[in-house]
Design an enzyme around this catalytic site. Structure first.
Site, PDB file in Angstrom:
ATOM      1  N   ARG A   5       0.832  -1.236   0.000  1.00 55.08           N
ATOM      2  CA  ARG A   5       0.000   0.000   0.000  1.00 55.08           C
ATOM      3  C   ARG A   5       0.853   1.268   0.000  1.00 55.08           C
ATOM      4  NH1 ARG A   5      -2.069  -3.292  -1.272  1.00 55.08           N
ATOM      5  NH2 ARG A   5      -3.799  -4.457  -0.438  1.00 55.08           N
ATOM      6  N   SER A  57     -10.826  -0.069   3.308  1.00 61.40           N
ATOM      7  CA  SER A  57     -10.177  -0.373   4.587  1.00 61.40           C
ATOM      8  C   SER A  57      -9.597   0.922   5.146  1.00 61.40           C
ATOM      9  CB  SER A  57      -9.046  -1.380   4.379  1.00 61.40           C
ATOM     10  OG  SER A  57      -9.581  -2.563   3.861  1.00 61.40           O
ATOM     11  N   GLU A  94      -5.070   4.155   6.120  1.00 57.61           N
ATOM     12  CA  GLU A  94      -4.745   3.898   4.713  1.00 57.61           C
ATOM     13  C   GLU A  94      -5.159   5.071   3.820  1.00 57.61           C
ATOM     14  OE1 GLU A  94      -5.817  -0.020   2.803  1.00 57.61           O
ATOM     15  OE2 GLU A  94      -6.666   1.323   1.305  1.00 57.61           O
TER      16      GLU A  94
HETATM   17  C1  FAD Z   1     -15.610   0.387  -0.928  1.00 58.88           C
HETATM   18  C2  FAD Z   1     -14.128   0.543  -1.146  1.00 58.88           C
HETATM   19  C3  FAD Z   1     -13.312  -0.568  -1.304  1.00 58.88           C
HETATM   20  C4  FAD Z   1     -11.927  -0.434  -1.513  1.00 58.88           C
HETATM   21  N1  FAD Z   1     -11.167  -1.553  -1.661  1.00 58.88           N
HETATM   22  C5  FAD Z   1      -9.827  -1.430  -1.866  1.00 58.88           C
HETATM   23  C6  FAD Z   1      -9.014  -2.599  -2.035  1.00 58.88           C
HETATM   24  O1  FAD Z   1      -9.499  -3.733  -2.031  1.00 58.88           O
HETATM   25  N2  FAD Z   1      -7.689  -2.433  -2.218  1.00 58.88           N
HETATM   26  C7  FAD Z   1      -7.110  -1.192  -2.264  1.00 58.88           C
HETATM   27  O2  FAD Z   1      -5.882  -1.117  -2.450  1.00 58.88           O
HETATM   28  N3  FAD Z   1      -7.850  -0.071  -2.119  1.00 58.88           N
HETATM   29  C8  FAD Z   1      -9.190  -0.159  -1.918  1.00 58.88           C
HETATM   30  N4  FAD Z   1      -9.953   0.964  -1.752  1.00 58.88           N
HETATM   31  C9  FAD Z   1      -9.306   2.282  -1.756  1.00 58.88           C
HETATM   32  C10 FAD Z   1      -9.391   3.008  -3.125  1.00 58.88           C
HETATM   33  O3  FAD Z   1     -10.416   2.491  -3.916  1.00 58.88           O
HETATM   34  C11 FAD Z   1      -8.096   2.923  -3.918  1.00 58.88           C
HETATM   35  O4  FAD Z   1      -7.039   3.468  -3.171  1.00 58.88           O
HETATM   36  C12 FAD Z   1      -8.176   3.668  -5.253  1.00 58.88           C
HETATM   37  O5  FAD Z   1      -7.042   3.415  -6.025  1.00 58.88           O
HETATM   38  C13 FAD Z   1      -8.343   5.172  -5.093  1.00 58.88           C
HETATM   39  O6  FAD Z   1      -8.623   5.711  -6.370  1.00 58.88           O
HETATM   40  P1  FAD Z   1      -9.285   7.120  -6.546  1.00 58.88           P
HETATM   41  O7  FAD Z   1      -9.231   7.462  -7.990  1.00 58.88           O
HETATM   42  O8  FAD Z   1     -10.630   7.122  -5.926  1.00 58.88           O
HETATM   43  O9  FAD Z   1      -8.276   8.043  -5.726  1.00 58.88           O
HETATM   44  P2  FAD Z   1      -8.630   9.325  -4.873  1.00 58.88           P
HETATM   45  O10 FAD Z   1      -9.339   8.928  -3.638  1.00 58.88           O
HETATM   46  O11 FAD Z   1      -9.270  10.351  -5.727  1.00 58.88           O
HETATM   47  O12 FAD Z   1      -7.169   9.803  -4.482  1.00 58.88           O
HETATM   48  C14 FAD Z   1      -6.378   9.030  -3.603  1.00 58.88           C
HETATM   49  C15 FAD Z   1      -4.945   9.572  -3.585  1.00 58.88           C
HETATM   50  O13 FAD Z   1      -4.363   9.394  -4.863  1.00 58.88           O
HETATM   51  C16 FAD Z   1      -3.985  10.651  -5.410  1.00 58.88           C
HETATM   52  N5  FAD Z   1      -4.276  10.599  -6.843  1.00 58.88           N
HETATM   53  C17 FAD Z   1      -5.443  10.264  -7.439  1.00 58.88           C
HETATM   54  N6  FAD Z   1      -5.301  10.294  -8.776  1.00 58.88           N
HETATM   55  C18 FAD Z   1      -4.016  10.656  -9.011  1.00 58.88           C
HETATM   56  C19 FAD Z   1      -3.246  10.874 -10.189  1.00 58.88           C
HETATM   57  N7  FAD Z   1      -3.761  10.719 -11.412  1.00 58.88           N
HETATM   58  N8  FAD Z   1      -1.957  11.268 -10.055  1.00 58.88           N
HETATM   59  C20 FAD Z   1      -1.396  11.432  -8.837  1.00 58.88           C
HETATM   60  N9  FAD Z   1      -2.063  11.239  -7.690  1.00 58.88           N
HETATM   61  C21 FAD Z   1      -3.361  10.847  -7.785  1.00 58.88           C
HETATM   62  C22 FAD Z   1      -4.801  11.672  -4.671  1.00 58.88           C
HETATM   63  O14 FAD Z   1      -4.179  12.944  -4.655  1.00 58.88           O
HETATM   64  C23 FAD Z   1      -4.875  11.060  -3.297  1.00 58.88           C
HETATM   65  O15 FAD Z   1      -3.658  11.311  -2.625  1.00 58.88           O
HETATM   66  C24 FAD Z   1     -11.340   0.858  -1.553  1.00 58.88           C
HETATM   67  C25 FAD Z   1     -12.168   1.990  -1.392  1.00 58.88           C
HETATM   68  C26 FAD Z   1     -13.539   1.841  -1.190  1.00 58.88           C
HETATM   69  C27 FAD Z   1     -14.407   3.057  -1.036  1.00 58.88           C
END
Ligand code: FAD
Length: 346
Positions: A160, A239, A338
């Site tokens: 992570r 998580s 996380e």
């Molecule tokens: C119901 C649920 C289940 C989940 N299950 C998992 C799982 O099984 N495994 C897991 O690893 N995660 C899980 N997650 C966490 C999450 O889905 C992941 O971390 C996902 O990759 C976040 O993507 P996002 O586009 O929503 O990022 P955001 O929430 O929009 O951003 C997260 C971080 O990434 C940065 N960021 C986003 N896009 C970019 C970019 N293009 N360039 C640089 N930085 C960027 C943001 O600035 C921020 O720091 C879960 C979340 C939820 C709500």
């Protein structure tokens, strides 16, 4: 490029929490992303990049600068090589690779958010993580002021974590490239015991890709880990705490406090052991659904902190602190969040 002033951010997050952005810019092409980043940097304006908002806890005061929402599109398959624009919806992209008969990211089905965020925390689930298949990340480097291509091996991936998470103000991911595998319609080896059991195979065996994909979605849905706007158990950031990785000395101290209990433990590299955050929370007395306020633990999964509809970020953080402090008091282990905190801390 779309620009809005005083834009609410809560609807852009899966927790539905957080105050407004002073300015919200939505960029639909790589050129627009770079232009928006350069403009904010030139103006000395704080910048927050967001994708699907599924790993963000934004403070109730909002963000006093530019929030750049990445809405680029692009899915290109060339043999087993996949290139995704940062704004592509991750779970849709996974489903398309499964339909194309390619293995490598099938166990990452149903994870919310954008492709561009997957390298940021080295997204993983059910024994697979993107570090295994990412060959290159194309990013705008705010320090150098130019677009760079980083090899997967140079992304500093660990559990992570990555160099993007370690240095959050430096890189804006534009594209992610993966090398998938053609296993004749079969999945990658099933590593995770729970998935192997439910698929009826030995750990290390393979199943049809579509079966692996469907089973992961089924297991995730049962834990509230697939987004469903009607189900408050999914109004979360997934998580909330990472699984603690303990040194040998920490693990010995932890084990000594367990009495008759047996905690899960997994090797995590030389001299390190990973234990389960969910087990710690549960055994510290915080059961599924814990909490009486507008923020509670999910009723389906101990590790997800959820907004029942009217929570504020402060409500959620109060719950997170209660759980973290309770686990520390019971087991001497420090839980670490996380999701990325914006303008707040635990
Ligand atoms: C119901 C649920 C289940 C989940 N299950 C998992 C799982 O099984 N495994 C897991 O690893 N995660 C899980 N997650 C966490 C999450 O889905 C992941 O971390 C996902 O990759 C976040 O993507 P996002 O586009 O929503 O990022 P955001 O929430 O929009 O951003 C997260 C971080 O990434 C940065 N960021 C986003 N896009 C970019 C970019 N293009 N360039 C640089 N930085 C960027 C943001 O600035 C921020 O720091 C879960 C979340 C939820 C709500």
């Amino acid at each position: 490029m779309i620009e809005q002033m005083d834009a609410p951010l809560a609807p852009l997050t899966t927790l539905r929490l957080g105050g407004p952005a002073r300015r919200l810019v939505t960029a639909g092409t790589d050129a627009e992303v770079v232009e928006a980043v350069r403009a904010a940097d030139r103006a000395g304006e704080p910048l927050l990049v967001i994708g699907g908002g599924s790993n963000l806890v934004i403070g109730d005061a909002g963000f006093p600068g530019t929030v750049l929402r990445i809405a680029t599109t692009g899915f290109t398959l060339d043999g087993t090589l996949l290139e995704l624009a940062a704004g592509e919806v991750w779970s849709d992209a996974v489903a398309r690779t499964v339909d194309a008969g390619l293995a490598g990211i099938e166990f990452l089905a149903g994870i919310p958010g954008s492709a561009g965020a997957t390298p940021v925390q080295n997204v993983g689930a059910y024994g697979q993580e993107v570090a295994e298949t990412i060959t290159e990340v194309v990013a705008y480097d705010r320090l150098l002021g130019e677009t760079v291509t980083l090899a997967g091996a140079d992304c500093g991936f660990s559990y992570r974590h990555s160099r993007f998470k370690a240095d959050p103000d430096r890189y804006v991911v534009l594209r992610v490239r993966f090398r998938l595998a053609d296993e004749g319609g079969l999945s990658s080896p099933v590593k995770y015991a729970e998935v192997a059991r439910s698929l009826g195979v030995e750990a290390g065996g393979r199943v049809k890709l579509a079966e692996a994909h469907a089973e992961v979605l089924r297991l995730r849905a049962g834990k509230g880990m697939v987004l469903d706007p009607a189900d408050h158990d999914t109004w979360s950031a997934g998580s909330f705490f990472t699984n603690p990785i303990l040194t040998d000395a920490q693990f010995a101290a932890f084990t000594a406090r367990l009495g008759g209990l047996k905690a899960p433990s997994y090797p995590a590299g030389e001299g390190r052991t990973k234990t389960s955050a969910a087990w710690l929370i549960d055994n510290a007395g915080f059961r599924k659904g814990h909490g009486s306020g507008p923020a509670t633990l999910s009723t389906k999964h101990t590790l997800a902190l959820t907004n029942r509809g009217s929570a504020t970020t402060e409500d959620l953080l109060a719950l997170a602190r209660e759980v973290r402090d309770g686990v520390r008091a019971a087991f001497g282990v420090e839980l670490v969040n996380e999701p990325v905190m914006v303008g707040v801390s635990l």
